[in-house]
Structures are given as structure tokens and as C-alpha cells.
Scaffold this motif. Structure first.
Motif, PDB file in Angstrom:
ATOM      1  N   GLN A  42       0.762  -1.271  -0.061  1.00  0.00           N
ATOM      2  CA  GLN A  42      -0.031  -0.005   0.073  1.00  0.00           C
ATOM      3  C   GLN A  42       0.749   1.370  -0.335  1.00  0.00           C
ATOM      4  O   GLN A  42       0.662   2.121  -0.560  1.00  0.00           O
ATOM      5  CB  GLN A  42      -0.973  -0.187   1.135  1.00  0.00           C
ATOM      6  CG  GLN A  42      -1.875  -0.921   1.224  1.00  0.00           C
ATOM      7  CD  GLN A  42      -2.858  -1.206   2.366  1.00  0.00           C
ATOM      8  OE1 GLN A  42      -2.247  -1.380   3.546  1.00  0.00           O
ATOM      9  NE2 GLN A  42      -4.185  -1.450   2.258  1.00  0.00           N
ATOM     10  N   THR A  43       1.962   1.407   0.638  1.00  0.00           N
ATOM     11  CA  THR A  43       2.985   2.215   0.844  1.00  0.00           C
ATOM     12  C   THR A  43       3.619   2.645  -0.712  1.00  0.00           C
ATOM     13  O   THR A  43       3.563   3.761  -0.967  1.00  0.00           O
ATOM     14  CB  THR A  43       4.136   2.319   1.972  1.00  0.00           C
ATOM     15  OG1 THR A  43       3.340   1.912   2.992  1.00  0.00           O
ATOM     16  CG2 THR A  43       4.846   3.438   1.766  1.00  0.00           C
ATOM     17  N   ARG A  44       4.179   1.447  -1.171  1.00  0.00           N
ATOM     18  CA  ARG A  44       4.680   1.653  -2.381  1.00  0.00           C
ATOM     19  C   ARG A  44       3.561   2.133  -3.636  1.00  0.00           C
ATOM     20  O   ARG A  44       4.020   2.930  -4.394  1.00  0.00           O
ATOM     21  CB  ARG A  44       5.174   0.128  -3.355  1.00  0.00           C
ATOM     22  CG  ARG A  44       5.680   0.268  -4.360  1.00  0.00           C
ATOM     23  CD  ARG A  44       6.067  -1.353  -4.894  1.00  0.00           C
ATOM     24  NE  ARG A  44       5.079  -2.090  -4.681  1.00  0.00           N
ATOM     25  CZ  ARG A  44       3.872  -2.398  -5.391  1.00  0.00           C
ATOM     26  NH1 ARG A  44       3.613  -1.637  -6.318  1.00  0.00           N
ATOM     27  NH2 ARG A  44       2.782  -3.319  -5.148  1.00  0.00           N
ATOM     28  N   HIS A  45       2.223   1.577  -3.397  1.00  0.00           N
ATOM     29  CA  HIS A  45       1.248   2.191  -4.395  1.00  0.00           C
ATOM     30  C   HIS A  45       1.211   3.680  -4.418  1.00  0.00           C
ATOM     31  O   HIS A  45       1.001   4.168  -5.166  1.00  0.00           O
ATOM     32  CB  HIS A  45       0.044   1.636  -4.182  1.00  0.00           C
ATOM     33  CG  HIS A  45      -1.077   1.788  -5.035  1.00  0.00           C
ATOM     34  ND1 HIS A  45      -1.360   1.096  -6.205  1.00  0.00           N
ATOM     35  CD2 HIS A  45      -2.289   2.560  -4.808  1.00  0.00           C
ATOM     36  CE1 HIS A  45      -2.466   1.732  -6.872  1.00  0.00           C
ATOM     37  NE2 HIS A  45      -3.066   2.503  -5.858  1.00  0.00           N
ATOM     38  N   ILE A  46       0.842   4.141  -3.155  1.00  0.00           N
ATOM     39  CA  ILE A  46       0.961   5.489  -2.950  1.00  0.00           C
ATOM     40  C   ILE A  46       2.004   6.276  -3.543  1.00  0.00           C
ATOM     41  O   ILE A  46       1.756   7.374  -4.375  1.00  0.00           O
ATOM     42  CB  ILE A  46       0.842   5.990  -1.385  1.00  0.00           C
ATOM     43  CG1 ILE A  46      -0.446   5.472  -0.983  1.00  0.00           C
ATOM     44  CG2 ILE A  46       0.893   7.563  -1.331  1.00  0.00           C
ATOM     45  CD1 ILE A  46      -0.366   5.629   0.847  1.00  0.00           C
ATOM     46  N   PHE A  47       3.257   5.868  -3.402  1.00  0.00           N
ATOM     47  CA  PHE A  47       4.453   6.420  -4.247  1.00  0.00           C
ATOM     48  C   PHE A  47       4.238   6.402  -5.818  1.00  0.00           C
ATOM     49  O   PHE A  47       4.857   7.260  -6.298  1.00  0.00           O
ATOM     50  CB  PHE A  47       5.892   5.915  -3.595  1.00  0.00           C
ATOM     51  CG  PHE A  47       6.259   6.629  -2.533  1.00  0.00           C
ATOM     52  CD1 PHE A  47       7.021   7.562  -2.396  1.00  0.00           C
ATOM     53  CD2 PHE A  47       5.880   6.614  -1.042  1.00  0.00           C
ATOM     54  CE1 PHE A  47       7.543   8.298  -1.333  1.00  0.00           C
ATOM     55  CE2 PHE A  47       6.258   6.989  -0.219  1.00  0.00           C
ATOM     56  CZ  PHE A  47       7.412   7.887  -0.157  1.00  0.00           C
ATOM     57  N   GLU A  48       4.059   5.278  -6.123  1.00  0.00           N
ATOM     58  CA  GLU A  48       4.123   5.000  -7.600  1.00  0.00           C
ATOM     59  C   GLU A  48       2.853   5.554  -8.453  1.00  0.00           C
ATOM     60  O   GLU A  48       2.956   5.956  -9.477  1.00  0.00           O
ATOM     61  CB  GLU A  48       3.951   3.458  -7.797  1.00  0.00           C
ATOM     62  CG  GLU A  48       5.458   2.946  -7.524  1.00  0.00           C
ATOM     63  CD  GLU A  48       5.475   1.378  -7.591  1.00  0.00           C
ATOM     64  OE1 GLU A  48       4.590   0.821  -8.023  1.00  0.00           O
ATOM     65  OE2 GLU A  48       6.745   0.806  -7.332  1.00  0.00           O
ATOM     66  N   THR A  49       1.748   5.772  -7.653  1.00  0.00           N
ATOM     67  CA  THR A  49       0.565   6.439  -8.291  1.00  0.00           C
ATOM     68  C   THR A  49       0.271   7.645  -7.872  1.00  0.00           C
ATOM     69  O   THR A  49      -0.808   8.360  -8.569  1.00  0.00           O
ATOM     70  CB  THR A  49      -0.603   5.365  -8.180  1.00  0.00           C
ATOM     71  OG1 THR A  49      -1.177   5.657  -6.799  1.00  0.00           O
ATOM     72  CG2 THR A  49      -0.387   3.988  -8.705  1.00  0.00           C
ATOM     73  N   ASN A  50       0.767   8.133  -6.831  1.00  0.00           N
ATOM     74  CA  ASN A  50       0.404   9.480  -6.163  1.00  0.00           C
ATOM     75  C   ASN A  50      -1.002   9.541  -5.894  1.00  0.00           C
ATOM     76  O   ASN A  50      -1.634  10.481  -6.005  1.00  0.00           O
ATOM     77  CB  ASN A  50       0.771  10.619  -7.045  1.00  0.00           C
ATOM     78  CG  ASN A  50       2.354  10.826  -7.225  1.00  0.00           C
ATOM     79  OD1 ASN A  50       2.927  10.305  -6.346  1.00  0.00           O
ATOM     80  ND2 ASN A  50       2.786  11.491  -8.543  1.00  0.00           N
TER      81      ASN A  50
END
Length: 66
Positions: A42-50
Motif C-alpha cells: 500500500q505504501t509503494r502504491h501511494i508512491f507509484e501512483t500518487n
């Protein structure tokens, strides 16, 4: 040498590079220490998709600052 690489990756906003991965790891670990229940993915998703996704498939745009 390493510092120069990190600065270059940050400046060109390179996705998937060392700088990007370190940012995700630092954010995940910092948030986890503070009690966040976000998973690493979920943390990675926030960084990759903003964006932050919700169960009803709606999203909120996240402004990333440096």
C-alpha cells in the motif's frame, strides 16, 4: 558516488531506481513505527501512483513534495 547517483535519480524522478526504493522503505518503516497499518504494498502504491485508493474504487490524488 552513491550520493551522486541518488541525487541524479531524484532530479530525473526515476521510478524503480535506488532512490525510489529507499523512499518507499523509509516511508513504510517510519509510518510503521508511528503505528500505521498500511502494508508495504500500500505504501509503494501511494508512491507509484500518487493516489490513495479506497474500497469503493475511488481515489484521492496525493501531492508529493521534496
Amino acid at each position: 558516488m552513491l550520493g551522486k547517483r541518488l541525487v541524479e535519480e531524484k532530479e530525473c524522478k526515476m521510478k524503480g531506481g535506488l532512490y525510489h526504493r529507499v523512499q518507499i522503505e523509509f516511508a513504510f518503516n517510519s509510518n510503521h513505527i508511528e503505528g500505521s497499518q498500511l502494508s508495504h504494498d500500500q505504501t509503494r502504491h501511494i508512491f507509484e501512483t500518487n493516489t490513495i485508493g479506497f474500497e469503493d474504487s475511488s481515489t484521492i490524488k496525493v501531492l508529493m513534495t521534496s
